[in-house]
Design a protein around this motif. Structure first.
Motif, PDB file in Angstrom:
ATOM      1  N   HIS A   1       0.429  -1.433   0.058  1.00  0.00           N
ATOM      2  CA  HIS A   1      -0.084   0.001   0.458  1.00  0.00           C
ATOM      3  C   HIS A   1       1.085   0.913   0.178  1.00  0.00           C
ATOM      4  O   HIS A   1      -0.129   2.917   0.166  1.00  0.00           O
ATOM      5  N   GLY A   2       2.334   1.644   0.400  1.00  0.00           N
ATOM      6  CA  GLY A   2       2.819   2.637   0.007  1.00  0.00           C
ATOM      7  C   GLY A   2       3.616   3.068  -1.268  1.00  0.00           C
ATOM      8  O   GLY A   2       4.244   3.833  -0.839  1.00  0.00           O
TER       9      GLY A   2
ATOM     10  N   PRO B   1      -8.655  -0.049   6.866  1.00  0.00           N
ATOM     11  CA  PRO B   1      -6.690  -0.737   7.467  1.00  0.00           C
ATOM     12  C   PRO B   1      -7.259  -1.838   7.647  1.00  0.00           C
ATOM     13  O   PRO B   1      -5.728  -1.532   7.918  1.00  0.00           O
ATOM     14  N   ALA B   2      -7.735  -2.931   7.728  1.00  0.00           N
ATOM     15  CA  ALA B   2      -7.416  -4.126   7.993  1.00  0.00           C
ATOM     16  C   ALA B   2      -6.643  -4.775   6.368  1.00  0.00           C
ATOM     17  O   ALA B   2      -5.625  -5.503   6.848  1.00  0.00           O
TER      18      ALA B   2
ATOM     19  N   ARG C   1      -0.872  -2.246   7.209  1.00  0.00           N
ATOM     20  CA  ARG C   1       0.224  -3.045   8.537  1.00  0.00           C
ATOM     21  C   ARG C   1      -0.312  -2.090   9.898  1.00  0.00           C
ATOM     22  O   ARG C   1       0.478  -1.375   9.851  1.00  0.00           O
ATOM     23  N   PHE C   2      -1.809  -2.544  10.069  1.00  0.00           N
ATOM     24  CA  PHE C   2      -1.626  -1.856  11.555  1.00  0.00           C
ATOM     25  C   PHE C   2      -1.556  -3.421  12.225  1.00  0.00           C
ATOM     26  O   PHE C   2      -2.330  -5.024  11.920  1.00  0.00           O
ATOM     27  N   THR C   3      -1.305  -3.226  13.211  1.00  0.00           N
ATOM     28  CA  THR C   3      -2.237  -4.313  15.350  1.00  0.00           C
ATOM     29  C   THR C   3      -3.702  -4.245  14.474  1.00  0.00           C
ATOM     30  O   THR C   3      -4.214  -3.373  14.563  1.00  0.00           O
TER      31      THR C   3
ATOM     32  N   LEU D   1      -6.318  -1.143  14.630  1.00  0.00           N
ATOM     33  CA  LEU D   1      -7.268  -1.328  13.810  1.00  0.00           C
ATOM     34  C   LEU D   1      -8.383  -0.931  14.457  1.00  0.00           C
ATOM     35  O   LEU D   1      -9.044   0.114  13.850  1.00  0.00           O
ATOM     36  N   THR D   2      -7.809  -0.790  15.581  1.00  0.00           N
ATOM     37  CA  THR D   2      -9.473  -0.188  16.582  1.00  0.00           C
ATOM     38  C   THR D   2     -10.521   1.099  16.413  1.00  0.00           C
ATOM     39  O   THR D   2     -11.447   1.463  16.185  1.00  0.00           O
TER      40      THR D   2
END
Length: 296
Positions: free
Chosen positions: A31-32, A102-103, A106-108, A112-113
């Motif tokens: 995504h970058g 966002p899923a 690169r998020f934990t 994501l919450t």
């Protein structure tokens, strides 16, 4: 090992070459963006012309601006390429290309919450607003993607906060204009609007004609009149609340002068809280300076 910001496309190529042997370095960032294609995708994206629906055209412009900010201003050719490619994808698609999930970034799970409720509200607003409010919808979607990109990057706290705040403001505007949209059941013949000059509660000559028509249509009927005063966003909120009420009261006095019982009328002033034309704070907008009369 991860490098997020590079000073130029050439630097991106050099860094990728140097780190090619590092097993943890992603040679194709999902995504970058891709610094190898950046000079081509950026120019192609900037050359796109408005096409398709108003929402599609507005969305392309938003992503063109984001690509310019990331590449030209920040020299971040990875993310400039991402936004450029999204603009191109939107121009080529038959349907709507929505906001980022966002899923897929690169998020934990914990990170994501923070996006979950905001994205849900955005999707609901887009579902209702892309047709009637394309500019507002495009701004909300692009601002959300800006927030996602900056949050994932994770080191420019001021830019993260800026994109997040811009999204919150854009979503609020979009939700506001949707809420103001008349429903199919509303009889528009029972709505009358009187506009006012800046910082004035004096009824204009045009306003008097509107009120004369109101009385001719409904003055002798068994109805009531709900008068709601509004202002634009210039001036303080407290002052505008008082001004909006004075406008509603001025309309009531004028209508009462045409033999309509005051007991049939109610007045309220909502200041700048319900703008007919969304604007930034401090903007003089003639269409927002009004009293809306609803016949019930």
């Amino acid at each position: 090992m991860m490098i997020k910001r590079l000073t130029s496309p050439l630097a991106a190529v050099m860094s990728a070459t140097i780190l090619a042997g590092c097993a943890n370095f992603p040679t194709a960032i999902q995504h970058g963006g891709n610094p190898f294609t950046q000079p081509f995708t950026y120019e192609e994206a900037q050359g796109l012309q408005a096409s398709g629906t108003d929402f599609k055209s507005a969305l392309i412009k938003e992503y063109q601006a984001l690509a310019t900010k990331e590449g030209v201003v920040w020299s971040d050719w990875f993310d400039s390429d991402f936004f450029a490619r999204k603009a191109i994808k939107i121009s080529e698609a038959d349907g709507i290309i929505g906001p980022e999930d966002p899923a897929n970034w690169r998020f934990t799970t914990e990170e994501l919450t923070q996006f979950a409720e905001s994205r849900q509200q955005l999707l609901a607003a887009l579902n209702e607003g892309v047709g009637d409010f394309p500019m507002e919808a495009a701004k909300a979607q692009a601002s959300f993607d800006c927030w996602v990109e900056e949050e994932e990057e994770g080191w420019q706290n001021d830019e993260i906060a800026k994109c997040k705040d811009q999204f919150a403001a854009a979503l609020k505007v979009l939700q506001g204009v949707i809420a103001e949209k008349p429903t199919a059941e509303l009889d528009m013949a029972k709505l009358y609007t009187v506009f006012f000059d800046f910082d004035s509660a004096e009824i204009t000559s045009v306003g008097r004609l509107v009120l004369q028509a109101l009385v001719e249509d409904w003055g002798k009927e068994a109805v009531t009149f709900e008068l709601t005063g509004h202002t634009d966003s210039a001036g303080s909120k407290s002052y505008n609340e008082k001004l909006s009420l004075r406008r509603a009261q001025a309309v009531k006095s004028f209508v009462a002068g045409m033999s309509v019982a005051e007991s049939k009328m109610t007045t309220a002033g909502v200041g700048e809280t319900s703008l007919a034309v969304p604007t930034a704070d401090g903007v003089r907008e003639a269409k927002n300076r009004r009293v809306v009369i609803e016949v019930k």
